[in-house]
Design a protein around this motif. Structure first.
Motif, mmCIF file in Angstrom:
data_model
loop_
_atom_site.group_PDB
_atom_site.id
_atom_site.type_symbol
_atom_site.label_atom_id
_atom_site.label_comp_id
_atom_site.label_asym_id
_atom_site.label_seq_id
_atom_site.Cartn_x
_atom_site.Cartn_y
_atom_site.Cartn_z
ATOM 1 N N HIS A 146 -6.431 29.071 14.391
ATOM 2 C CA HIS A 146 -5.135 28.403 14.248
ATOM 3 C C HIS A 146 -3.994 29.393 14.416
ATOM 4 N N VAL A 147 -4.150 30.583 13.858
ATOM 5 C CA VAL A 147 -3.121 31.619 13.994
ATOM 6 C C VAL A 147 -2.925 31.966 15.462
ATOM 7 N N GLU A 148 -4.015 32.140 16.199
ATOM 8 C CA GLU A 148 -3.921 32.474 17.626
ATOM 9 C C GLU A 148 -3.257 31.342 18.410
ATOM 10 N N ALA A 149 -3.581 30.109 18.077
ATOM 11 C CA ALA A 149 -2.974 28.966 18.760
ATOM 12 C C ALA A 149 -1.471 28.922 18.516
ATOM 13 N N LEU A 150 -1.073 29.122 17.274
ATOM 14 C CA LEU A 150 0.359 29.101 16.957
ATOM 15 C C LEU A 150 1.090 30.276 17.601
ATOM 16 N N LYS A 151 0.438 31.443 17.669
ATOM 17 C CA LYS A 151 1.048 32.582 18.350
ATOM 18 C C LYS A 151 1.232 32.279 19.837
ATOM 19 N N ALA A 152 0.253 31.632 20.446
ATOM 20 C CA ALA A 152 0.353 31.299 21.870
ATOM 21 C C ALA A 152 1.519 30.346 22.121
ATOM 22 N N LEU A 203 -3.292 20.516 9.901
ATOM 23 C CA LEU A 203 -2.949 21.727 9.157
ATOM 24 C C LEU A 203 -1.462 21.764 8.806
ATOM 25 N N LEU A 204 -0.609 21.455 9.781
ATOM 26 C CA LEU A 204 0.828 21.537 9.571
ATOM 27 C C LEU A 204 1.386 20.408 8.706
ATOM 28 N N THR A 205 0.687 19.297 8.657
ATOM 29 C CA THR A 205 1.187 18.159 7.860
ATOM 30 C C THR A 205 0.488 18.035 6.516
ATOM 31 N N ALA A 206 -0.472 18.887 6.230
ATOM 32 C CA ALA A 206 -1.234 18.784 4.979
ATOM 33 C C ALA A 206 -0.367 18.905 3.734
ATOM 34 N N CYS A 207 0.701 19.669 3.841
ATOM 35 C CA CYS A 207 1.537 19.877 2.648
ATOM 36 C C CYS A 207 2.739 18.960 2.601
ATOM 37 N N CYS A 208 2.886 18.087 3.550
ATOM 38 C CA CYS A 208 4.067 17.211 3.605
ATOM 39 C C CYS A 208 3.825 15.884 2.932
ATOM 40 N N MET A 240 0.841 -1.169 0.000
ATOM 41 C CA MET A 240 0.000 0.000 0.000
ATOM 42 C C MET A 240 0.889 1.237 0.000
ATOM 43 N N LYS A 241 0.664 2.140 -0.927
ATOM 44 C CA LYS A 241 1.500 3.329 -0.971
ATOM 45 C C LYS A 241 0.884 4.445 -0.134
ATOM 46 N N PRO A 242 1.726 5.351 0.403
ATOM 47 C CA PRO A 242 1.211 6.416 1.257
ATOM 48 C C PRO A 242 0.339 7.393 0.475
ATOM 49 N N ALA A 243 -0.559 8.030 1.203
ATOM 50 C CA ALA A 243 -1.450 9.011 0.586
ATOM 51 C C ALA A 243 -0.653 10.210 0.101
ATOM 52 N N THR A 244 -1.017 10.700 -1.048
ATOM 53 C CA THR A 244 -0.377 11.907 -1.564
ATOM 54 C C THR A 244 -1.013 13.113 -0.898
ATOM 55 N N PRO A 245 -0.313 14.265 -0.872
ATOM 56 C CA PRO A 245 -0.891 15.448 -0.243
ATOM 57 C C PRO A 245 -2.270 15.808 -0.779
ATOM 58 N N ALA A 246 -2.502 15.618 -2.078
ATOM 59 C CA ALA A 246 -3.794 15.952 -2.664
ATOM 60 C C ALA A 246 -4.895 15.021 -2.165
ATOM 61 N N ALA A 247 -4.528 13.786 -1.749
ATOM 62 C CA ALA A 247 -5.525 12.824 -1.299
ATOM 63 C C ALA A 247 -5.929 13.038 0.154
ATOM 64 N N ARG A 248 -5.157 13.790 0.904
ATOM 65 C CA ARG A 248 -5.484 14.049 2.300
ATOM 66 C C ARG A 248 -6.613 15.067 2.401
ATOM 67 N N SER A 249 -7.308 15.020 3.513
ATOM 68 C CA SER A 249 -8.372 15.986 3.763
ATOM 69 C C SER A 249 -7.793 17.158 4.541
ATOM 70 N N PRO A 250 -7.438 18.257 3.849
ATOM 71 C CA PRO A 250 -6.796 19.367 4.544
ATOM 72 C C PRO A 250 -7.780 20.128 5.443
ATOM 73 N N VAL A 251 -7.236 20.704 6.468
ATOM 74 C CA VAL A 251 -7.999 21.565 7.358
ATOM 75 C C VAL A 251 -7.742 22.988 6.892
ATOM 76 N N PRO A 252 -8.773 23.741 6.547
ATOM 77 C CA PRO A 252 -8.523 25.119 6.123
ATOM 78 C C PRO A 252 -8.004 25.951 7.302
ATOM 79 N N ALA A 253 -6.979 26.732 7.050
ATOM 80 C CA ALA A 253 -6.402 27.577 8.096
ATOM 81 C C ALA A 253 -7.429 28.619 8.521
ATOM 82 N N SER A 254 -7.422 28.924 9.813
ATOM 83 C CA SER A 254 -8.368 29.904 10.345
ATOM 84 C C SER A 254 -7.643 30.837 11.308
ATOM 85 N N SER A 255 -8.330 31.878 11.726
ATOM 86 C CA SER A 255 -7.743 32.804 12.704
ATOM 87 C C SER A 255 -7.524 32.106 14.045
#
Length: 102
Positions: free
Chosen positions: A18-24, A97-102, A1-16
């Motif tokens: 998420h920005v506040e959490a990362l700033k914290a 969110l952080l792994t969606a593009c990996c 079984m091959k790993p899922a490609t980034p396009a096949a994953r269900s990405p989480v849209p970035a939101s404000s």
């Protein structure tokens, strides 16, 4: 079984939220508090966090409030104690969110 490609994953849209959490998390003491609670895998009273991290009570209270307002942790008061735990759903969102593009 091959790993899922980034396009096949269900990405989480970035939101404000998420920005506040990362700033914290961009402050060392808050990151240490957050990691402590993640590793604990349970609710922890403020006194236990303070003892483990050697942070003065007023400073700890300030950082816990920032993490709570950013949606990373939750608190519960029981008598004169306040217990803190990680909000797993926010952490899961951030990881997706952080792994969606990996």
């Amino acid at each position: 079984m091959k790993p899922a490609t980034p396009a096949a994953r269900s990405p989480v849209p970035a939101s404000s939220a998420h920005v506040e959490a990362l700033k914290a998390l961009s402050h060392l003491t808050r990151l240490q508090i957050f990691f402590f609670l993640v590793r604990a895998r349970r609710e922890a009273p403020a006194g236990e966090i303070q003892e483990a991290l050697k942070v003065p009570a007023p400073t700890l209270s300030h950082h816990l409030d920032k993490l709570r307002r950013a949606g990373l942790i939750q608190s519960r008061k029981e008598e004169r104690f306040v217990y803190y735990s990680v909000r797993r759903e926010m952490v899961s969102d951030l990881v997706r969110l952080l792994t969606a593009c990996c």
